[in-house]
Design an enzyme around this catalytic site. Sequence first.
Site, PDB file in Angstrom:
ATOM      1  N   ARG A  58       0.855  -1.301  -0.123  1.00  0.00           N
ATOM      2  CA  ARG A  58      -0.014  -0.040  -0.140  1.00  0.00           C
ATOM      3  C   ARG A  58       0.935   1.305   0.082  1.00  0.00           C
ATOM      4  O   ARG A  58       0.573   1.993  -0.708  1.00  0.00           O
ATOM      5  CB  ARG A  58      -0.813  -0.106   1.360  1.00  0.00           C
TER       6      ARG A  58
ATOM      7  N   TYR B 123     -16.547  16.917 -15.461  1.00  0.00           N
ATOM      8  CA  TYR B 123     -16.893  15.606 -15.777  1.00  0.00           C
ATOM      9  C   TYR B 123     -17.947  15.197 -14.400  1.00  0.00           C
ATOM     10  O   TYR B 123     -17.788  15.588 -13.244  1.00  0.00           O
ATOM     11  CB  TYR B 123     -15.876  14.618 -15.592  1.00  0.00           C
TER      12      TYR B 123
ATOM     13  N   ASP C  27      -7.459  18.723 -14.532  1.00  0.00           N
ATOM     14  CA  ASP C  27      -7.912  17.370 -15.091  1.00  0.00           C
ATOM     15  C   ASP C  27      -7.422  17.449 -16.576  1.00  0.00           C
ATOM     16  O   ASP C  27      -8.038  18.092 -17.205  1.00  0.00           O
ATOM     17  CB  ASP C  27      -9.329  17.149 -15.070  1.00  0.00           C
TER      18      ASP C  27
ATOM     19  N   LYS D 189      -8.135   6.038 -19.278  1.00  0.00           N
ATOM     20  CA  LYS D 189      -8.376   6.620 -20.556  1.00  0.00           C
ATOM     21  C   LYS D 189      -7.542   6.539 -21.408  1.00  0.00           C
ATOM     22  O   LYS D 189      -6.711   5.243 -21.866  1.00  0.00           O
ATOM     23  CB  LYS D 189      -9.219   7.976 -20.567  1.00  0.00           C
TER      24      LYS D 189
END
Length: 346
Positions: free
Chosen positions: A69, A121, A188, A213
Site C-alpha cells: 500500500r 465531468y 484534469d 482513458k
Amino acid sequence: MSDGPGSGGGSSDGGGGSGDDGGFGFETRAIHVGQDPDPATGAVVTPVYLTSTYAQEAVGKHKGYEYSRSGNPTRTALERCLASLEGAAHGLAFASGLAAEDAVLRLLSLGDGVVLSTDAYGGTYRLISKVHTSLSHTAVDLTDASAPWPVGVKMVWVETPTNPRLAVVDIAAVAARCRAVGALCVVDNTFATPYLQQPLALGAHVVVHSSTKYLGGHSDVVGGFLAVADDGLAEQLRFLQNAVGGVPGPLDCYLVLRGVKTLAVRMDRHCSNAAEVAAMLRAHPGVEEVFYPDASEVAARQMRGFGGMVSFTVRGGEAVARDVAARTRVFTLAESLGAVESLIEH
Ligand code: PLP
C-alpha cells in the site's frame, strides 16, 4: 510529430518522482523513464511485482519497500514515468481517477470553497457535491476569464477540454488568478494527456488523470494519477495515498505503463482521426452542432493537437440522438474514451 514539450525536472522523492529524464524527448521518456532493465534478472520489461510485503534484513532495515500500500516497484516505475511526461517532480498513482481526485480534495479543510467548471465531468461534480459535503462548491464558467469567483476560494478545479462539450479553458490565465488569490489550481488533463498539454508548465499546482482513458489506452484497466511540482504538496498527497489507501495493484500499474509506451503515436492518430470525424459531422445535414476545439485560439496556444474526442447534437432532439447512438457499426455504444476502439455514448 517530434518529441514533445517539457523535459521534466525536479528531484526524485524516493517514490514516484521524476528527475531521471536525462534530457530525452517525450517518446523516449515514455518508454524508458523508471523502466531500466530489472537489476536482479536483466528483464527488459518492468516486472509485475505481485507481492504485498517485503522481507526485512533487520527491524526497519529494508530495500526501500515495506508494504505494497505504501509502495510497490511496479507502481514506482509508473509514477516515475508519468511524472516525467507531465514535467513533474512527483507522481502518485491511484486505483481510479476518482480515487486520485478524492486525495486532492482531502487537502482542503472544513468549509473551504472549491470552484469547478460548469461543464466538469459528472463524477467529479458528484464527488465534490455528494461526498465532500463539508466543502462549499460553486460552478463557474471557467472559459470566461472575467467570471467572478467566490471570495476566499481555496481550490479551482479546471477541466480542459471539458467532458462532454470540449470547451477550452485558458490554464495559464486561471493558474495566475489562483496564485493571486492563494488558491490551488488543479487541472484534469485526462482529455488532453501530457502529450498534447502540460498544465504544470502553465502554472497549475496539481494535474489529475483518469489513466483509465488515453494513458492506459486499451480499455483493460481502471486507474488514476496525480502529478505535482511542489515538494510539500507531494508529501501531503503521498501521506493521503498511503493513509487512505486508494492505490492501484501492480498488474494495473503494469498495464498503464505498457499503454503509455505508445501514447505519442496513439495521440497523433487520435487527433487526425477525430479531425476527419468532426469534418464529416460538420458537413452532415442531420447534425446540428459539432463540438471540437480546433477553432479555439486558446487550444492552439496551449495544446499541440486537439485530441480524439468529438461531441455533437443532432436535428430532431433526444429520440434521434438515442437512435444514432444505438445504430452505429464499428463504434461501440459504451461509456469511457481514449482507447484504441471507437466508442459512442449519449
Ligand atoms: N476525469 C474525467 C475527465 C473523466 O472523463 C473521468 C471518467 O470518465 C474521470 C475523471 C474519472 O476517472 P475514473 O473513471 O478512472 O475514476
